[in-house]
Design an enzyme around this catalytic site. Sequence first.
Site, PDB file in Angstrom:
ATOM      1  N   GLY A 119      -0.678   0.725   8.829  1.00  0.00           N
ATOM      2  CA  GLY A 119      -0.959   0.336   7.536  1.00  0.00           C
ATOM      3  C   GLY A 119      -2.550   0.616   7.001  1.00  0.00           C
ATOM      4  O   GLY A 119      -3.438   0.519   7.840  1.00  0.00           O
ATOM      5  N   THR A 155      -7.538  -2.660  11.410  1.00  0.00           N
ATOM      6  CA  THR A 155      -6.465  -3.417  10.812  1.00  0.00           C
ATOM      7  C   THR A 155      -7.377  -4.408   9.876  1.00  0.00           C
ATOM      8  O   THR A 155      -8.170  -5.098  10.285  1.00  0.00           O
ATOM      9  CB  THR A 155      -5.617  -4.237  11.624  1.00  0.00           C
ATOM     10  OG1 THR A 155      -4.816  -4.818  11.069  1.00  0.00           O
ATOM     11  CG2 THR A 155      -6.389  -4.701  12.848  1.00  0.00           C
ATOM     12  N   ASP A 166      -5.611  -7.137   9.325  1.00  0.00           N
ATOM     13  CA  ASP A 166      -5.112  -8.376   9.928  1.00  0.00           C
ATOM     14  C   ASP A 166      -6.290  -9.153  11.010  1.00  0.00           C
ATOM     15  O   ASP A 166      -5.946 -10.120  11.128  1.00  0.00           O
ATOM     16  CB  ASP A 166      -3.746  -8.319  10.798  1.00  0.00           C
ATOM     17  CG  ASP A 166      -2.796  -7.739   9.900  1.00  0.00           C
ATOM     18  OD1 ASP A 166      -2.755  -7.797   8.703  1.00  0.00           O
ATOM     19  OD2 ASP A 166      -1.861  -6.936  10.351  1.00  0.00           O
ATOM     20  N   MET A 203      -2.030 -11.434   3.298  1.00  0.00           N
ATOM     21  CA  MET A 203      -1.286 -10.877   4.436  1.00  0.00           C
ATOM     22  C   MET A 203      -1.811 -11.213   5.694  1.00  0.00           C
ATOM     23  O   MET A 203      -2.881 -12.186   5.644  1.00  0.00           O
ATOM     24  CB  MET A 203      -1.494  -9.203   4.163  1.00  0.00           C
ATOM     25  CG  MET A 203      -0.861  -8.595   3.198  1.00  0.00           C
ATOM     26  SD  MET A 203      -1.243  -6.832   3.194  1.00  0.00           S
ATOM     27  CE  MET A 203       0.118  -6.110   2.217  1.00  0.00           C
ATOM     28  N   ARG A 254       0.039 -10.718   8.931  1.00  0.00           N
ATOM     29  CA  ARG A 254       1.254 -10.900   9.707  1.00  0.00           C
ATOM     30  C   ARG A 254       1.163 -12.207  10.500  1.00  0.00           C
ATOM     31  O   ARG A 254       1.035 -13.212   9.764  1.00  0.00           O
ATOM     32  CB  ARG A 254       0.936  -9.623  10.695  1.00  0.00           C
ATOM     33  CG  ARG A 254       1.167  -8.305  10.256  1.00  0.00           C
ATOM     34  CD  ARG A 254       1.778  -7.454  11.105  1.00  0.00           C
ATOM     35  NE  ARG A 254       0.717  -7.105  12.255  1.00  0.00           N
ATOM     36  CZ  ARG A 254       1.105  -6.424  13.017  1.00  0.00           C
ATOM     37  NH1 ARG A 254       1.888  -5.808  13.320  1.00  0.00           N
ATOM     38  NH2 ARG A 254      -0.028  -6.260  14.138  1.00  0.00           N
ATOM     39  N   GLU A 265       1.128 -15.054   4.840  1.00  0.00           N
ATOM     40  CA  GLU A 265       2.458 -14.311   4.708  1.00  0.00           C
ATOM     41  C   GLU A 265       3.155 -14.771   5.861  1.00  0.00           C
ATOM     42  O   GLU A 265       4.385 -14.855   6.069  1.00  0.00           O
ATOM     43  CB  GLU A 265       2.543 -13.027   4.608  1.00  0.00           C
ATOM     44  CG  GLU A 265       1.784 -12.016   5.728  1.00  0.00           C
ATOM     45  CD  GLU A 265       1.954 -10.740   5.737  1.00  0.00           C
ATOM     46  OE1 GLU A 265       2.531  -9.996   4.675  1.00  0.00           O
ATOM     47  OE2 GLU A 265       1.546  -9.877   6.691  1.00  0.00           O
ATOM     48  N   GLN A 285      -4.964  -5.946  -1.469  1.00  0.00           N
ATOM     49  CA  GLN A 285      -5.880  -6.609  -0.275  1.00  0.00           C
ATOM     50  C   GLN A 285      -6.530  -5.531   0.597  1.00  0.00           C
ATOM     51  O   GLN A 285      -7.230  -5.683   1.452  1.00  0.00           O
ATOM     52  CB  GLN A 285      -5.531  -7.811   0.171  1.00  0.00           C
ATOM     53  CG  GLN A 285      -3.970  -7.693   0.855  1.00  0.00           C
ATOM     54  CD  GLN A 285      -3.300  -9.080   0.950  1.00  0.00           C
ATOM     55  OE1 GLN A 285      -3.921 -10.141   1.375  1.00  0.00           O
ATOM     56  NE2 GLN A 285      -2.210  -9.169   0.364  1.00  0.00           N
ATOM     57  N   ARG A 286      -5.276  -4.315   0.883  1.00  0.00           N
ATOM     58  CA  ARG A 286      -5.743  -3.437   1.822  1.00  0.00           C
ATOM     59  C   ARG A 286      -6.527  -2.223   1.271  1.00  0.00           C
ATOM     60  O   ARG A 286      -6.819  -1.475   2.084  1.00  0.00           O
ATOM     61  CB  ARG A 286      -4.596  -3.420   2.760  1.00  0.00           C
ATOM     62  CG  ARG A 286      -3.342  -2.359   2.297  1.00  0.00           C
ATOM     63  CD  ARG A 286      -2.238  -2.215   3.031  1.00  0.00           C
ATOM     64  NE  ARG A 286      -1.256  -1.252   2.419  1.00  0.00           N
ATOM     65  CZ  ARG A 286      -0.115  -1.309   2.979  1.00  0.00           C
ATOM     66  NH1 ARG A 286       0.417  -1.992   4.062  1.00  0.00           N
ATOM     67  NH2 ARG A 286       0.828  -0.172   2.461  1.00  0.00           N
TER      68      ARG A 286
END
Lengths: 405, 405
Positions: A11, A141, A143, A187, A189, A244, A293-294
Amino acid sequence: MFNIAVAQSGGPTCAINSSLVGVFREALKVPSVDAVFGSINGIEGIIDNHLVDLRTMILTNNDIELLKQTPSTVLGSCRYKLPDWREDEEVYKKIADTLRQRNIGAFLYIGGNDSMDTVKKLSEYFATIDLDVKIIGIPKTIDNDLCVTDHTPGFGSAAKYVAATMHEITRDSIVYSIPSVTIVEIMGRHAGWLTASSAVLHAMGETAPHLVYVPEVDFSLEKFIADVRQQMSKHKAVIVAVSEGIEVPEGVQSGVVDNFGHKYLSGIGKYLESVIRNEIGCKVRSIELNVMQRCSSHICSKTDIDEAEAVGAAGLRCAIEGGTGKVMVFRRIEDAPYTVVIETADAEDIANREKFLPAEYINSAGNNIRESALGYFLPLIQGDLNLITENGIPKHFALHESVLK
Amino acid sequence: MFNIAVAQSGGPTCAINSSLVGVFREALKVPSVDAVFGSINGIEGIIDNHLVDLRTMILTNNDIELLKQTPSTVLGSCRYKLPDWREDEEVYKKIADTLRQRNIGAFLYIGGNDSMDTVKKLSEYFATIDLDVKIIGIPKTIDNDLCVTDHTPGFGSAAKYVAATMHEITRDSIVYSIPSVTIVEIMGRHAGWLTASSAVLHAMGETAPHLVYVPEVDFSLEKFIADVRQQMSKHKAVIVAVSEGIEVPEGVQSGVVDNFGHKYLSGIGKYLESVIRNEIGCKVRSIELNVMQRCSSHICSKTDIDEAEAVGAAGLRCAIEGGTGKVMVFRRIEDAPYTVVIETADAEDIANREKFLPAEYINSAGNNIRESALGYFLPLIQGDLNLITENGIPKHFALHESVLK
């Protein structure tokens, strides 16, 4: 003389192109390196022998600066997971063919957990066929869920966007005289890092976010409703940050999917909005920060962009020095003054694993982030790039869309 | 000596507090003006005699600069529509009482079409009771749908956010090798101004947005699907900008409401996403820019913020010079070099009316914006504020939440 290959995977983030710049610039300094090839769409470009010579693409210092402020992956990306070569060697042979044909001595792969699986498998496979191509992983990432490393490039910029936007949403939420609840879906994950980062507003004296729900804590709808009621007794405009990835009671998540279609797996904010509307009956809205956000490079963290470049450069040096099957990682020495060193880790310690928010970051009620955790997040969102603009908006570096088949 | 009152109304923008600064600063220059009162929650603060003395709140130049970079309405807002005073005089009497008791000689109301209705009604009512309080409207709305004025404060910053974000979404969309459609839903109520502003990307050589749907053009689902198919034959990642206010065929909009609840009146993006998924079957996603498009001060337009301050100051001068029932407006002299003058209009020419995108801005197919229209939008998004930051993110000016009852 040999060539270098670099690819981007997974991503998008704001920092992936900066890591590409780090690899490219560092490679140019090595006398034994000739071309630096960019692989189009991650490992797919190596499989299909679809490479571009980065020296024909990145021509000036201005190009370098534009790349650093351009979100996403300039070379395209992929979600490709290699099979076990003991079961299916076909694609490995194609990869080896391309690397041999292009005289590639090192391949740098910028990506997340899945990409580190590719780094691990390729380094193992090449050892079995005696192919001397060094494989190095460069983490990225939003995340922040990669093991071993203190944090991942891309996370700081995403966290900065989330914090600045939550701050603005807080201003937006308080204007009317009636009580309200605003649910912001973030976000990450299965990990709560990005959602937790919104709590840096507390360091600025904000009471928002008043509630923070991360996947590391079991979620209870009953407790959520009680939490919101309690916060409403204290604040006119209650702001809720929700990952999320929180697990809602059985049936609910699938219910969301049924009602909203396949894409709405991440529609937890909308679901909780309907819960509050039905149970409390107050004004309520949900906001999904979505891909902004990314990819919001216009408010990226300079610390993040600089570190992404540094870790790309370090990866190239590691390969030149003979490292393979390694991933570059950050080890934090101190929060303040912020000090990190770049080290290497084995890809197998990172591939296919996830790192979760430590329990000590989360308050005892399981619905917010402790003040003591903010020192982790704050250094990562510092600094602004001096953005090159055109027509009033940040300019990007982009390959012609025909190159990205 | 007399006092001034100022209030903020309607939906938040990035520029409303800058207009407050304009009124406040200009009032301080007038020897006959004593206090400048801020009314909490728009006209409701006047009705309830809930005013704050801005000199006790805005203490330093730093406060001024912070206010200018703070989105939303620092004094709170309202959605209050005055009745006709011939039918219901009660609330008018309360307003007159507050204004008399506080010795207010002029009331500046920062707001959109509805607020200009308040300006009109109050000026008419005060004439009937011989109350010498000047009433001046200061325009604001991200929708840009006010008549007479060339544009409205708040629009430029929203347009800049939309353009920069569409640019970033374009980068985010192109990374994978499979074809995709991205639908971006943009605010603007019944007017397509903000959605159209995303087309400024064309001036930067971007092909995105490939399709732009505004409420000024009748929307056909069949044509929409055909348009998307046609663009997919030319572009791997098709980007669609769609106004929240487009009219979909009868039954569809209500269907969206039924499935998604009351809040999802603006869920047209999600609806069109499902249409593309069902009809074309490709990868598709929708993104709602939500309140971020009205409150993202971190990427506000300096032109917008400066103009908002100037129009606030001009409104104060107009009142001091005896104007009442007037609204301050911009008249554009030239696109390049960008030149505007501030003038006055009658509130009755602006109240309760809407201004739509001119037909000549829209292409003949009704699905994009003409290049010739970009000159209107481009000057409005120029320039960046030198933002004051704290902990890496823009700092805000905020009243304690207890003040905003």
